[in-house]
Enzyme design. Structure first.
Site, PDB file in Angstrom:
ATOM      1  N   ASP A  21       0.833  -1.205   0.000  1.00  0.00           N
ATOM      2  CA  ASP A  21       0.000   0.000   0.000  1.00  0.00           C
ATOM      3  C   ASP A  21       0.869   1.258   0.000  1.00  0.00           C
ATOM      4  O   ASP A  21       1.980   1.259   0.530  1.00  0.00           O
ATOM      5  CB  ASP A  21      -0.914  -0.021   1.244  1.00  0.00           C
ATOM      6  N   GLY A  22       0.346   2.308  -0.606  1.00  0.00           N
ATOM      7  CA  GLY A  22       1.010   3.612  -0.545  1.00  0.00           C
ATOM      8  C   GLY A  22       1.588   4.093  -1.869  1.00  0.00           C
ATOM      9  O   GLY A  22       2.259   5.128  -1.901  1.00  0.00           O
ATOM     10  N   ARG A  34      -0.575   8.933 -10.217  1.00  0.00           N
ATOM     11  CA  ARG A  34      -0.611   7.716  -9.394  1.00  0.00           C
ATOM     12  C   ARG A  34       0.124   6.538 -10.064  1.00  0.00           C
ATOM     13  O   ARG A  34       0.782   5.741  -9.393  1.00  0.00           O
ATOM     14  CB  ARG A  34      -2.066   7.322  -9.111  1.00  0.00           C
ATOM     15  N   HIS A  38       2.765   3.228  -9.000  1.00  0.00           N
ATOM     16  CA  HIS A  38       2.625   1.786  -9.278  1.00  0.00           C
ATOM     17  C   HIS A  38       3.876   1.256  -9.985  1.00  0.00           C
ATOM     18  O   HIS A  38       4.342   0.154  -9.692  1.00  0.00           O
ATOM     19  CB  HIS A  38       1.381   1.523 -10.130  1.00  0.00           C
ATOM     20  N   SER A  66      -7.311  -5.761  -5.682  1.00  0.00           N
ATOM     21  CA  SER A  66      -8.463  -6.296  -4.945  1.00  0.00           C
ATOM     22  C   SER A  66      -9.733  -6.187  -5.792  1.00  0.00           C
ATOM     23  O   SER A  66      -9.785  -5.426  -6.772  1.00  0.00           O
ATOM     24  CB  SER A  66      -8.658  -5.517  -3.640  1.00  0.00           C
ATOM     25  N   THR A  67     -10.755  -6.920  -5.393  1.00  0.00           N
ATOM     26  CA  THR A  67     -12.052  -6.828  -6.063  1.00  0.00           C
ATOM     27  C   THR A  67     -12.523  -5.373  -6.073  1.00  0.00           C
ATOM     28  O   THR A  67     -13.053  -4.876  -7.066  1.00  0.00           O
ATOM     29  CB  THR A  67     -13.087  -7.697  -5.295  1.00  0.00           C
ATOM     30  N   ARG A  72     -11.735   1.867  -9.132  1.00  0.00           N
ATOM     31  CA  ARG A  72     -10.836   3.014  -9.323  1.00  0.00           C
ATOM     32  C   ARG A  72     -11.051   3.617 -10.717  1.00  0.00           C
ATOM     33  O   ARG A  72     -11.653   2.975 -11.586  1.00  0.00           O
ATOM     34  CB  ARG A  72      -9.382   2.556  -9.185  1.00  0.00           C
ATOM     35  N   LEU A 132      10.785 -20.512  -4.242  1.00  0.00           N
ATOM     36  CA  LEU A 132       9.707 -19.672  -3.694  1.00  0.00           C
ATOM     37  C   LEU A 132       8.406 -19.822  -4.479  1.00  0.00           C
ATOM     38  O   LEU A 132       8.414 -19.786  -5.705  1.00  0.00           O
ATOM     39  CB  LEU A 132      10.159 -18.201  -3.750  1.00  0.00           C
ATOM     40  N   ARG A 195      -5.386  -1.687   8.606  1.00  0.00           N
ATOM     41  CA  ARG A 195      -6.576  -2.482   8.315  1.00  0.00           C
ATOM     42  C   ARG A 195      -6.222  -3.635   7.385  1.00  0.00           C
ATOM     43  O   ARG A 195      -5.131  -3.677   6.809  1.00  0.00           O
ATOM     44  CB  ARG A 195      -7.723  -1.649   7.724  1.00  0.00           C
TER      45      ARG A 195
HETATM   46  C1  FPP Z   1      -1.779   0.131  -3.378  1.00  0.00           C
HETATM   47  O1  FPP Z   1      -1.355   1.469  -3.401  1.00  0.00           O
HETATM   48  C2  FPP Z   1      -1.272  -0.621  -4.514  1.00  0.00           C
HETATM   49  C3  FPP Z   1      -2.032  -1.227  -5.476  1.00  0.00           C
HETATM   50  C4  FPP Z   1      -3.501  -1.218  -5.473  1.00  0.00           C
HETATM   51  C5  FPP Z   1      -1.432  -1.917  -6.623  1.00  0.00           C
HETATM   52  C6  FPP Z   1      -0.181  -2.715  -6.337  1.00  0.00           C
HETATM   53  C7  FPP Z   1       0.478  -2.988  -7.622  1.00  0.00           C
HETATM   54  C8  FPP Z   1       1.807  -2.964  -7.855  1.00  0.00           C
HETATM   55  C9  FPP Z   1       2.818  -2.757  -6.816  1.00  0.00           C
HETATM   56  C10 FPP Z   1       2.311  -3.125  -9.251  1.00  0.00           C
HETATM   57  C11 FPP Z   1       2.048  -4.428  -9.941  1.00  0.00           C
HETATM   58  C12 FPP Z   1       2.325  -5.634  -9.146  1.00  0.00           C
HETATM   59  C13 FPP Z   1       2.934  -6.756  -9.587  1.00  0.00           C
HETATM   60  C14 FPP Z   1       2.848  -7.963  -8.753  1.00  0.00           C
HETATM   61  C15 FPP Z   1       3.691  -6.832 -10.852  1.00  0.00           C
HETATM   62  P1  FPP Z   1      -2.470   2.601  -3.535  1.00  0.00           P
HETATM   63  O2  FPP Z   1      -2.648   2.904  -4.964  1.00  0.00           O
HETATM   64  O3  FPP Z   1      -3.711   2.160  -2.814  1.00  0.00           O
HETATM   65  O4  FPP Z   1      -1.772   3.788  -2.775  1.00  0.00           O
HETATM   66  P2  FPP Z   1      -2.468   4.939  -1.917  1.00  0.00           P
HETATM   67  O5  FPP Z   1      -3.202   4.267  -0.779  1.00  0.00           O
HETATM   68  O6  FPP Z   1      -1.324   5.760  -1.450  1.00  0.00           O
HETATM   69  O7  FPP Z   1      -3.397   5.680  -2.843  1.00  0.00           O
END
Ligand code: FPP
Length: 247
Positions: A21-22, A34, A38, A66-67, A72, A132, A195
């Site tokens: 997250d983040g 954003r 990612h 997530s579902t 978004r 792994l 959470r």
């Molecule tokens: C949460 O941060 C992150 C996600 C919903 C996406 C996670 C995806 C990746 C790290 C890239 C792809 C992954 C793989 C396995 C190749 P957020 O967007 O909710 O951040 P925020 O809470 O600061 O808005």
């Protein structure tokens, strides 16, 4: 001493699950859109998978989508799916060479066709690897998973392939997406949020929870090792008393 050197390899958790997250906040801190967050999140994924491999972790589950993430903005969802396809196709050979087995949990049918195809290809290629087990949770939510299990159980009871009196915890767990994986001993969430966000609700009944303020794009293997060292200092009582455990 580095956190890596402080890890007791004889007491390694078998399974670590991470809520990454983040990314969005990290991008905002850098005055970028954003999706930039990612993209940098992928760098962390690579580093953490490498770290997990170095210490011989058996299972690592990453909550990648997530579902609820389907709600978004369309642009962000499309970019995330494309990032996933690109990352898997770019990394699959390296994963394979390093003995990583790639698996997924979640509703793969809801992913764009090129995405589910790429994941299927990578899973097929790596399915016999003994290193792994990297589990990507994609279009996953625990409530969805539990409902799927309940529906299949109800169907099996109706068709008489399952007797209602046979249903116990292990039978129920065998209907979950994670049926072949031990429950995570350690669940990590980055970005300072406290959470669970609909992640592995059944499986984390007795997991140790670890929260860090680091945003996911800043998270590196030493941070993972720090969480493991912290986990190894905890007493896991599973409802028993300390005295019972020491006897
Ligand atoms: C949460 O941060 C992150 C996600 C919903 C996406 C996670 C995806 C990746 C790290 C890239 C792809 C992954 C793989 C396995 C190749 P957020 O967007 O909710 O951040 P925020 O809470 O600061 O808005």
């Amino acid at each position: 001493m580095s956190f890596k050197n402080q890890i007791d390899l004889t007491k390694l958790p078998e399974h670590i699950a991470i809520i990454m997250d983040g990314n969005g906040r990290w991008a905002k801190d850098h005055n970028k859109p954003r999706v930039y967050g990612h993209k940098h999140g992928v760098v962390s994924v690579r580093n953490i998978v490498e770290g997990a491999g170095e210490i011989g972790l058996k299972h690592l589950t990453l909550y990648a989508f997530s579902t609820e993430n389907w709600n978004r903005p369309k642009l962000e969802v499309t970019a995330l799916m494309q990032l996933l396809v690109n990352t898997i196709s770019k990394e699959v050979d390296t994963l394979h060479k390093n003995g990583v087995k790639l698996t997924t949990i979640g509703d793969l049918n809801s992913l764009p066709n090129n995405c589910s195809k790429e994941l299927e290809r990578a899973s097929e290629l790596t399915k016999n690897n003994k290193g792994l087990n990297l589990i990507l949770a994609l279009s996953y939510s625990a409530k969805w998973e539990i409902l799927q299990a309940v529906k299949t159980i109800a169907n099996d009871v109706t068709e008489k392939s399952l007797n209602i009196y046979e249903i116990n915890e292990s039978v129920f767990a065998s209907y979950l997406e994670t049926k072949d994986i031990p429950d995570p001993e350690l669940l990590i969430r980055t970005s300072g949020e406290h959470r669970i966000s609909n992640f592995l609700l059944w499986q984390i009944a007795y997991s140790e929870l670890y929260f860090t303020n680091k945003l996911w794009p800043d998270y590196r293997k030493e941070d993972l090792f720090e969480a493991i060292v912290n986990y190894q200092k905890r007493e896991r009582r599973f409802g028993l008393t300390s005295d019972q455990l020491s006897n």
